[in-house]
Design an enzyme around this catalytic site. Structure first.
Site, PDB file in Angstrom:
ATOM      1  N   SER A  88       0.796  -1.223   0.000  1.00 12.38           N
ATOM      2  CA  SER A  88       0.000   0.000   0.000  1.00 12.38           C
ATOM      3  C   SER A  88       0.834   1.283   0.000  1.00 12.38           C
ATOM      4  O   SER A  88       0.273   2.376  -0.012  1.00 12.38           O
ATOM      5  CB  SER A  88      -0.939   0.006   1.217  1.00 12.38           C
ATOM      6  N   THR A 190      -2.210   4.019   4.150  1.00 13.55           N
ATOM      7  CA  THR A 190      -1.190   5.039   3.970  1.00 13.55           C
ATOM      8  C   THR A 190      -0.342   5.170   5.222  1.00 13.55           C
ATOM      9  O   THR A 190      -0.863   5.021   6.320  1.00 13.55           O
ATOM     10  CB  THR A 190      -1.918   6.383   3.746  1.00 13.55           C
ATOM     11  N   THR A 208       1.852   7.068   0.009  1.00 11.40           N
ATOM     12  CA  THR A 208       0.943   5.945  -0.289  1.00 11.40           C
ATOM     13  C   THR A 208       0.990   5.581  -1.772  1.00 11.40           C
ATOM     14  O   THR A 208       1.373   6.407  -2.611  1.00 11.40           O
ATOM     15  CB  THR A 208      -0.510   6.353   0.067  1.00 11.40           C
ATOM     16  N   ARG A 218      -5.983   8.869 -10.963  1.00 13.89           N
ATOM     17  CA  ARG A 218      -6.639   9.230  -9.695  1.00 13.89           C
ATOM     18  C   ARG A 218      -5.585   9.641  -8.647  1.00 13.89           C
ATOM     19  O   ARG A 218      -4.559   9.002  -8.465  1.00 13.89           O
ATOM     20  CB  ARG A 218      -7.424   8.018  -9.173  1.00 13.89           C
ATOM     21  N   VAL A 219      -5.859  10.746  -7.992  1.00 14.24           N
ATOM     22  CA  VAL A 219      -5.020  11.194  -6.884  1.00 14.24           C
ATOM     23  C   VAL A 219      -5.908  11.252  -5.649  1.00 14.24           C
ATOM     24  O   VAL A 219      -7.043  11.741  -5.712  1.00 14.24           O
ATOM     25  CB  VAL A 219      -4.404  12.584  -7.187  1.00 14.24           C
ATOM     26  N   GLY A 220      -5.396  10.771  -4.536  1.00 14.33           N
ATOM     27  CA  GLY A 220      -6.181  10.781  -3.300  1.00 14.33           C
ATOM     28  C   GLY A 220      -5.863  11.968  -2.424  1.00 14.33           C
ATOM     29  O   GLY A 220      -5.368  13.006  -2.888  1.00 14.33           O
ATOM     30  N   ASP A 221      -6.145  11.824  -1.162  1.00 16.28           N
ATOM     31  CA  ASP A 221      -5.915  12.900  -0.192  1.00 16.28           C
ATOM     32  C   ASP A 221      -4.455  13.022   0.220  1.00 16.28           C
ATOM     33  O   ASP A 221      -3.996  14.103   0.615  1.00 16.28           O
ATOM     34  CB  ASP A 221      -6.756  12.638   1.073  1.00 16.28           C
ATOM     35  N   THR A 241      -5.795   8.653   6.889  1.00 13.04           N
ATOM     36  CA  THR A 241      -5.716   7.439   6.078  1.00 13.04           C
ATOM     37  C   THR A 241      -7.142   6.953   5.814  1.00 13.04           C
ATOM     38  O   THR A 241      -8.061   7.326   6.537  1.00 13.04           O
ATOM     39  CB  THR A 241      -4.872   6.365   6.773  1.00 13.04           C
ATOM     40  N   GLY A 242      -7.277   6.142   4.789  1.00 14.47           N
ATOM     41  CA  GLY A 242      -8.611   5.645   4.454  1.00 14.47           C
ATOM     42  C   GLY A 242      -9.077   6.201   3.122  1.00 14.47           C
ATOM     43  O   GLY A 242      -8.250   6.638   2.311  1.00 14.47           O
ATOM     44  N   GLY A 244      -9.635   8.332   0.440  1.00 14.27           N
ATOM     45  CA  GLY A 244      -9.139   9.680   0.214  1.00 14.27           C
ATOM     46  C   GLY A 244     -10.189  10.665  -0.255  1.00 14.27           C
ATOM     47  O   GLY A 244     -10.137  11.856   0.085  1.00 14.27           O
TER      48      GLY A 244
HETATM   49  N1  ASP Z   1      -5.904   7.776   1.729  1.00 10.94           N
HETATM   50  C1  ASP Z   1      -5.327   6.937   0.717  1.00 10.94           C
HETATM   51  C2  ASP Z   1      -5.932   7.284  -0.616  1.00 10.94           C
HETATM   52  O1  ASP Z   1      -7.130   7.513  -0.689  1.00 10.94           O
HETATM   53  C3  ASP Z   1      -5.490   5.489   0.964  1.00 10.94           C
HETATM   54  C4  ASP Z   1      -5.408   4.979   2.385  1.00 10.94           C
HETATM   55  O2  ASP Z   1      -4.950   5.633   3.278  1.00 10.94           O
HETATM   56  O3  ASP Z   1      -5.834   3.853   2.662  1.00 10.94           O
HETATM   57  O4  ASP Z   1      -5.232   7.273  -1.589  1.00 10.94           O
END
Ligand code: ASP
Length: 329
Positions: A88, A190, A208, A218-221, A241-242, A244
């Site tokens: 991850s 992350t 991450t 795609r870009v996350g948080d 985390t989680g 995004g």
């Molecule tokens: N926050 C990360 C994302 O959305 C993934 C994660 O933390 O599990 O890219």
């Protein structure tokens, strides 16, 4: 694997770090481990999930010898980026749905300087590229091809980040090609870290490979300052985390820091940010988000939507995994 088993499995991974001399590792419930326990302790570091223990070990080497929080967070998360056994973060991260490993990372110091890379390919240490964006360019964010060009110009090596294991998992996923996150088991955790050094300065880093099998581009948080990470020496720092998208919609880490600025404890601030996500997402039970935070006094805390989230708290003589409280059991 249910969430509790997942948490315990992560605690076991973390116990590897117990071999290191600085550590006395244990997995503690909140009731036995009040957030205030770390108040006044310097240096201090917190990071997300079970692998946070290993990351903290790296950060503590820098912090315990009087090093800067900024160096500590970079060194700490680099350990997880280089570790191909987790799927991850960094090398070995699960690819997007077209088979490309694309990495997101950012770094921030307590004075407000920050740098970030989004959708970076072929470079094992995106956090170091993010730091170079902060220190060597007039910009905050570089993305994709431009971020890669910049990393190569900085002397970094182009590498294949897709391990055999991640490639096999992707090929198996392709058979059905469904993207359906499963709480805590999505394999997209992350590493987010916040540190306080002996001088009282803070910094944070977040890195991450993002959601497994995400859409290309795609870009996350995680690389977005204020979403995946925010730090302010005058208040404290937070990381997320989680899922995004939910963190981006609420600018979660900035919200946590601003709530601490208004006087909330780190845990209360994280809880309120989770409640904000709940209020904006009717389907909040279907995904996981967890926040961690530390204030400048050294108080720490975390909170998540679902049970199963934990974070590692490291100080001069200890490094332990703490189970975060959650909205749902
Ligand atoms: N926050 C990360 C994302 O959305 C993934 C994660 O933390 O599990 O890219």
């Amino acid at each position: 694997m249910n969430t509790r088993r997942k948490f315990l499995a992560q605690a076991t991974i973390g116990s590897l770090a117990a071999m290191s001399p600085v550590s006395s590792i244990s997995c503690t419930d909140r009731a036995e481990n009040p957030d205030e326990k770390t108040i006044g302790k310097k240096p201090l570091v917190i990071s997300t999930w079970g692998f946070g223990l290993q990351a903290n070990e790296g950060a503590l080497k820098v912090l315990n010898s009087g090093g800067k929080a900024l160096d500590a967070v970079e060194q700490g998360v680099r350990i997880i980026e280089a570790d191909g056994s987790n799927s991850s973060v960094g090398y070995g991260g699960l690819p997007d749905r077209e088979g490309h490993v694309t990495l997101d990372a950012c770094i921030m110091d307590g004075g407000g300087m920050c740098g970030s890379v989004c959708a970076l390919e072929h470079i094992v240490h995106p956090v170091t590229v993010a730091r170079k964006v902060m220190e060597q360019t007039p910009h905050v964010i570089l993305v994709g091809e431009g971020a890669l060009q910049f990393a190569l110009a900085q002397g970094m090596k182009k590498e294949n980040l897709l391990t055999k294991e991640s490639e096999a998992a992707w090929k198996e996923w392709l058979e059905e090609a469904k993207y359906k996150p499963i709480i805590n088991i999505e394999n997209h955790d992350t590493i987010g870290m916040v540190a306080l050094d002996k001088n009282g300065d803070m910094a944070g880093a977040c890195t991450t490979s993002g959601l497994a099998y995400k859409m290309r581009g795609r870009v996350g948080d995680s690389p977005i300052i204020g979403a995946g990470l925010y730090v302010d020496n005058e208040v404290g720092g937070a990381a997320a985390t989680g899922l995004g998208e939910a963190v981006l919609r609420t600018l979660g880490s900035f919200l946590v820091v601003e709530l601490m600025r208004q006087g909330k404890s780190p845990k209360e601030a994280c809880r309120e940010a989770v409640l904000r996500i709940k209020s904006k997402h009717a389907n909040y039970k279907d995904f996981q988000v967890g926040f961690i935070a530390m204030n400048k006094k050294g108080e720490t805390g975390g909170f998540s939507i679902h049970e199963g989230f934990g974070y590692a708290v490291g100080s001069e003589h200890s490094n332990e995994l703490v189970k975060a409280e959650s909205l749902l059991e």
